[in-house]
Design a protein around this motif. Structure first.
Motif, PDB file in Angstrom:
ATOM      1  N   ARG A  67      -6.074  21.032 -17.600  1.00 40.19           N
ATOM      2  CA  ARG A  67      -4.180  20.569 -16.576  1.00 40.19           C
ATOM      3  C   ARG A  67      -4.455  20.275 -14.764  1.00 40.19           C
ATOM      4  NH1 ARG A  67       0.081  23.677 -15.455  1.00 40.19           N
ATOM      5  NH2 ARG A  67      -0.674  25.482 -14.521  1.00 40.19           N
ATOM      6  N   LEU A  68      -4.631  21.408 -14.327  1.00 46.64           N
ATOM      7  CA  LEU A  68      -4.838  21.006 -13.411  1.00 46.64           C
ATOM      8  C   LEU A  68      -5.548  19.536 -11.975  1.00 46.64           C
ATOM      9  CD1 LEU A  68      -4.699  24.759 -12.601  1.00 46.64           C
ATOM     10  CD2 LEU A  68      -3.036  23.340 -12.329  1.00 46.64           C
ATOM     11  N   SER A  69      -6.573  20.017 -13.247  1.00 51.15           N
ATOM     12  CA  SER A  69      -7.862  19.145 -12.624  1.00 51.15           C
ATOM     13  C   SER A  69      -6.992  17.113 -12.931  1.00 51.15           C
ATOM     14  CB  SER A  69      -8.614  18.673 -13.045  1.00 51.15           C
ATOM     15  OG  SER A  69      -8.533  18.073 -14.702  1.00 51.15           O
ATOM     16  N   GLY A  70      -6.377  17.130 -13.801  1.00 48.36           N
ATOM     17  CA  GLY A  70      -5.013  16.010 -13.762  1.00 48.36           C
ATOM     18  C   GLY A  70      -4.853  15.957 -12.793  1.00 48.36           C
ATOM     19  N   ALA A  71      -3.560  16.678 -13.170  1.00 46.32           N
ATOM     20  CA  ALA A  71      -2.254  16.969 -11.391  1.00 46.32           C
ATOM     21  C   ALA A  71      -3.118  16.459 -10.304  1.00 46.32           C
ATOM     22  CB  ALA A  71      -2.203  18.380 -11.215  1.00 46.32           C
ATOM     23  N   LEU A  72      -4.064  16.980  -9.962  1.00 49.91           N
ATOM     24  CA  LEU A  72      -4.862  16.673  -8.447  1.00 49.91           C
ATOM     25  C   LEU A  72      -5.362  15.479  -8.797  1.00 49.91           C
ATOM     26  CD1 LEU A  72      -5.994  17.346  -6.174  1.00 49.91           C
ATOM     27  CD2 LEU A  72      -8.221  18.845  -7.065  1.00 49.91           C
ATOM     28  N   ILE A  73      -5.771  15.170  -9.595  1.00 47.71           N
ATOM     29  CA  ILE A  73      -6.188  13.434  -9.646  1.00 47.71           C
ATOM     30  C   ILE A  73      -4.979  12.932  -8.723  1.00 47.71           C
ATOM     31  CG2 ILE A  73      -6.890  12.008 -11.460  1.00 47.71           C
ATOM     32  CD1 ILE A  73      -8.742  13.247 -13.141  1.00 47.71           C
ATOM     33  N   GLY A  74      -3.484  12.767  -9.617  1.00 45.90           N
ATOM     34  CA  GLY A  74      -2.793  11.968  -9.031  1.00 45.90           C
ATOM     35  C   GLY A  74      -2.456  12.028  -8.125  1.00 45.90           C
ATOM     36  N   ILE A  75      -2.591  13.349  -7.541  1.00 47.67           N
ATOM     37  CA  ILE A  75      -1.857  14.185  -6.122  1.00 47.67           C
ATOM     38  C   ILE A  75      -2.841  13.327  -4.772  1.00 47.67           C
ATOM     39  CG2 ILE A  75      -1.888  15.658  -4.111  1.00 47.67           C
ATOM     40  CD1 ILE A  75      -0.371  17.456  -6.210  1.00 47.67           C
ATOM     41  N   ALA A  76      -4.246  13.367  -5.297  1.00 47.84           N
ATOM     42  CA  ALA A  76      -5.547  12.923  -3.848  1.00 47.84           C
ATOM     43  C   ALA A  76      -5.528  11.211  -4.251  1.00 47.84           C
ATOM     44  CB  ALA A  76      -6.914  13.079  -5.369  1.00 47.84           C
ATOM     45  N   GLY A  77      -4.721  10.621  -5.710  1.00 42.77           N
ATOM     46  CA  GLY A  77      -4.888   9.105  -5.606  1.00 42.77           C
ATOM     47  C   GLY A  77      -4.226   9.302  -4.693  1.00 42.77           C
ATOM     48  N   ALA A  78      -2.598   9.857  -4.899  1.00 40.36           N
ATOM     49  CA  ALA A  78      -1.851   9.311  -3.915  1.00 40.36           C
ATOM     50  C   ALA A  78      -1.775   9.254  -2.150  1.00 40.36           C
ATOM     51  CB  ALA A  78      -0.456  10.014  -4.456  1.00 40.36           C
ATOM     52  N   VAL A  79      -2.138  10.295  -2.166  1.00 41.93           N
ATOM     53  CA  VAL A  79      -3.101  10.529  -0.811  1.00 41.93           C
ATOM     54  C   VAL A  79      -3.914  10.060  -0.053  1.00 41.93           C
ATOM     55  CG1 VAL A  79      -3.759  11.826   1.015  1.00 41.93           C
ATOM     56  CG2 VAL A  79      -2.378  12.952  -0.802  1.00 41.93           C
TER      57      VAL A  79
ATOM     58  N   ALA B 208       0.780  -1.218  -0.198  1.00 43.78           N
ATOM     59  CA  ALA B 208       0.266  -0.070   0.156  1.00 43.78           C
ATOM     60  C   ALA B 208       0.476   1.581   0.083  1.00 43.78           C
ATOM     61  CB  ALA B 208      -0.946  -0.337   1.289  1.00 43.78           C
ATOM     62  N   LEU B 209       1.488   1.253   0.952  1.00 42.97           N
ATOM     63  CA  LEU B 209       2.889   2.148   0.660  1.00 42.97           C
ATOM     64  C   LEU B 209       3.594   2.800  -0.264  1.00 42.97           C
ATOM     65  CD1 LEU B 209       4.753   4.925   2.714  1.00 42.97           C
ATOM     66  CD2 LEU B 209       5.983   2.602   3.381  1.00 42.97           C
ATOM     67  N   VAL B 210       4.096   1.265  -1.222  1.00 43.84           N
ATOM     68  CA  VAL B 210       4.288   1.409  -2.724  1.00 43.84           C
ATOM     69  C   VAL B 210       4.085   2.526  -2.991  1.00 43.84           C
ATOM     70  CG1 VAL B 210       5.922   0.784  -4.289  1.00 43.84           C
ATOM     71  CG2 VAL B 210       6.383  -0.219  -2.071  1.00 43.84           C
ATOM     72  N   GLY B 211       2.719   1.594  -3.299  1.00 43.04           N
ATOM     73  CA  GLY B 211       1.869   2.072  -4.644  1.00 43.04           C
ATOM     74  C   GLY B 211       1.418   3.387  -4.220  1.00 43.04           C
ATOM     75  N   ALA B 212       1.041   3.917  -2.394  1.00 40.01           N
ATOM     76  CA  ALA B 212       0.613   5.886  -3.216  1.00 40.01           C
ATOM     77  C   ALA B 212       1.838   6.232  -3.018  1.00 40.01           C
ATOM     78  CB  ALA B 212       0.563   5.227  -1.199  1.00 40.01           C
ATOM     79  N   ALA B 213       3.188   5.565  -3.422  1.00 41.63           N
ATOM     80  CA  ALA B 213       4.344   6.440  -4.004  1.00 41.63           C
ATOM     81  C   ALA B 213       4.346   6.702  -4.868  1.00 41.63           C
ATOM     82  CB  ALA B 213       5.782   6.226  -3.243  1.00 41.63           C
ATOM     83  N   LEU B 214       3.688   5.305  -5.691  1.00 41.19           N
ATOM     84  CA  LEU B 214       4.026   5.467  -7.313  1.00 41.19           C
ATOM     85  C   LEU B 214       2.501   6.397  -7.857  1.00 41.19           C
ATOM     86  CD1 LEU B 214       5.266   1.976  -8.121  1.00 41.19           C
ATOM     87  CD2 LEU B 214       6.789   3.971  -8.089  1.00 41.19           C
ATOM     88  N   ARG B 215       1.876   6.646  -7.488  1.00 41.97           N
ATOM     89  CA  ARG B 215       0.426   7.465  -7.679  1.00 41.97           C
ATOM     90  C   ARG B 215       1.179   8.915  -8.588  1.00 41.97           C
ATOM     91  NH1 ARG B 215      -4.661   6.067  -6.298  1.00 41.97           N
ATOM     92  NH2 ARG B 215      -4.652   3.348  -6.315  1.00 41.97           N
ATOM     93  N   ILE B 216       1.779   9.193  -7.509  1.00 43.98           N
ATOM     94  CA  ILE B 216       1.960  10.783  -8.244  1.00 43.98           C
ATOM     95  C   ILE B 216       3.350  10.448 -10.171  1.00 43.98           C
ATOM     96  CG2 ILE B 216       3.355  13.302  -8.450  1.00 43.98           C
ATOM     97  CD1 ILE B 216       2.302  13.010  -5.438  1.00 43.98           C
ATOM     98  N   PRO B 217       4.280   9.761  -9.475  1.00 46.73           N
ATOM     99  CA  PRO B 217       4.795   9.385 -11.071  1.00 46.73           C
ATOM    100  C   PRO B 217       4.248   8.696 -12.440  1.00 46.73           C
ATOM    101  CG  PRO B 217       5.736   7.929  -8.904  1.00 46.73           C
ATOM    102  CD  PRO B 217       5.218   9.913  -8.669  1.00 46.73           C
ATOM    103  N   TYR B 218       3.013   8.236 -11.990  1.00 48.07           N
ATOM    104  CA  TYR B 218       2.494   7.227 -13.013  1.00 48.07           C
ATOM    105  C   TYR B 218       1.922   8.160 -12.913  1.00 48.07           C
ATOM    106  CZ  TYR B 218       3.390   2.295 -11.895  1.00 48.07           C
ATOM    107  OH  TYR B 218       3.961   1.395 -12.640  1.00 48.07           O
ATOM    108  N   THR B 219       1.113   9.410 -13.055  1.00 48.81           N
ATOM    109  CA  THR B 219      -0.281   9.964 -13.187  1.00 48.81           C
ATOM    110  C   THR B 219       0.744  11.310 -14.239  1.00 48.81           C
ATOM    111  OG1 THR B 219      -1.205  10.421 -11.004  1.00 48.81           O
ATOM    112  CG2 THR B 219      -1.459  12.479 -12.530  1.00 48.81           C
ATOM    113  N   LEU B 220       2.240  11.530 -13.945  1.00 51.93           N
ATOM    114  CA  LEU B 220       2.924  12.840 -14.397  1.00 51.93           C
ATOM    115  C   LEU B 220       3.298  11.996 -15.834  1.00 51.93           C
ATOM    116  CD1 LEU B 220       5.129  13.641 -12.293  1.00 51.93           C
ATOM    117  CD2 LEU B 220       3.782  14.868 -13.298  1.00 51.93           C
TER     118      LEU B 220
END
Length: 457
Positions: A390-402, A87-99
């Motif tokens: 642009r901003l909603s796509g970035a927020l999806i990545g951050i919210a997904g990671a959190v 769960a921890l690793v998956g959370a950390a990877l969500r932002i780079p995966y979004t980018l």
């Protein structure tokens, strides 16, 4: 704002037959009817399949820990640690995966991220057996975390394909199909237990090896890249300055974080808290898939309701229902009532699934409301719409990671509660308090009449 698209790099940048779409205007009704809907639907189908396999691999250890009997020498606290690590690793990877979707293209990244799932599946298939060290098991569990990143890239990719009016439904279906991988992985585990016995955990991981290959091939043959997806490295930085980013991240932690955290922990909680009734892995596995299955299946309903009643209103009542369900679980724990306990947990899964859909609907709606205000103030409508995407796509990545970090927090809460009190009661109280905070945030920021409140969220 970066305005350079892949189209501007010249036609020589890639072969003519590559699967890049240069022109994409989902908000144009004529374009959408003529070809947009068909292309978006095709990409959605293969995105769901790949994300589904990713979720299954990510939550594989919620199943494998049920196989780790006395011969492995691991206590319940150690098992909660094994489920917290992926769960921890998956959370950390969500932002780079979004980018990565903007950098490499949605199709290209789906191929790579799907193929990457072979590593944890093959390793678990051959190395999980009696005598293996706890350190090795931790490494194998961490490797499974790569499946957690697939969700973020899939959601960011599908978000770009659909018009605003259909985002709630599309994102809900995409996420629900992916989330269903939690329940399916547990059903696969039950099938292996029932047919091959509890001493063959590697078979559970082995089942997914051919499915991973199919997911990568499907993405390669049937998905597309959108050229208009900008490689804007400032998007994450810009959206991090927005207060809505962190408010929505907290709300998503309450919905998706609960779903994935309970999905990882539910089987262990049954085995530890009701040891007499679930003294074998088969007995626990027979019930653990019910909650994740229901939570996954109702997630599209959350998006559908949000499209009609508003994401904030649906989210508020979802948190009220989740607090009540957690209260039911606490009451069942205090009374030692297994039927009441199961009812409360299944309701928690169901309402978290609805909240998953409604909170994801809120994210693009927030920036869409801001774009409308900008257009009313004289901004170019096209530029305002692009900025919102642009901003909603970035927020999806951050919210997904959190949100994914809920898988860690829930398991830590259960681990500490069982170590301290011998039951999960301390964790249930913490969940109730957190859902109350989420209720207050949703009402104060998105529903209470005040200057500057985003309209239509």
């Amino acid at each position: 704002m970066t305005v350079t698209t892949r189209a501007a790099r010249g036609n020589r940048a890639r072969p003519a037959k590559s699967r890049w779409i240069e022109d994409w205007h989902p908000e144009d009704p004529v374009f959408w009817t003529a070809r947009g809907a068909r292309i978006a639907r095709r990409n959605l189908i293969y995105s769901i399949f790949s994300e589904h396999i990713g979720f299954s691999v990510w939550t594989l250890w919620s199943v494998l820990v049920l196989f780790l009997g006395p011969s492995y020498g691991i206590d319940p606290a150690g098992k909660f640690t094994l489920t917290a690590v992926p769960a921890l690793v998956g959370a950390a990877l969500r932002i780079p995966y979004t980018l990565a979707v903007a950098r490499f293209g949605g199709r290209n990244w789906t191929i790579f991220s799907a193929a990457l799932l072979l590593a944890p599946a093959v390793l678990a298939a051959f190395l999980v057996r009696p005598g293996v060290s706890f350190t090795t098991l931790l490494v194998l569990a961490a490797a499974a975390g790569v499946g957690g990143g697939n969700f973020a890239s899939s959601m960011a990719n599908i978000n770009a394909f659909y018009p605003q009016r259909l985002k709630g439904r599309a994102l809900g279906v995409n996420a629900g199909g992916g989330n269903l991988g939690v329940a399916v992985a547990q059903l696969v585990g039950l099938l292996v237990l029932a047919t091959a016995g509890g001493d063959r955990p590697g078979l559970v991981a082995g089942v997914y090896i051919p499915l991973i290959v199919l997911a990568a091939l499907g993405a390669a043959l049937r998905m597309d890249n959108l050229a208009q997806a900008r490689n804007d490295r400032r998007a994450m930085r810009d959206v991090c300055k927005d207060a809505h980013t962190w408010i929505m991240s907290v709300l998503y932690l309450g919905t998706f974080g609960s779903f994935i955290g309970f999905g990882f922990a539910f089987g262990q909680v049954l085995q530890v808290q009701f040891a007499d009734g679930f003294d074998t892995p088969v007995k626990a596995s027979c019930l653990t898939f019910l909650g994740p299955a229901l939570g996954s299946l109702v997630r599209p309903a959350g998006g559908w309701l949000a499209d009609r009643a508003g994401g904030a209103a649906v989210t508020l009542w979802t948190f009220v229902a989740m607090a009540a369900s957690a209260g039911l679980v606490l009451a069942a724990s205090l009374r030692g009532s297994l039927p009441l306990f199961l009812t409360g947990f299944v309701l928690l899964f169901a309402f978290s699934g609805i909240g998953n859909g409604s909170t994801y609907k809120m994210i693009p709606a927030i920036f869409r409301a801001r774009a409308r205000r900008g257009v009313a103030g004289g901004l170019d409508p096209v530029a305002a719409e692009q900025e919102a995407r642009r901003l909603s796509g970035a927020l999806i990545g951050i919210a997904g990671a959190v949100g994914a970090s809920g898988g860690v927090l829930v398991n830590i809460a259960f681990r500490q509660s069982f170590l301290t009190y011998g039951t999960g009661d301390g964790a249930y109280l913490a969940f109730i308090a957190f859902y109350a905070v989420c209720c207050a945030l949703t009402w104060l920021v998105y529903l209470r009449a005040r200057p500057g409140r985003p309209d239509g969220v």
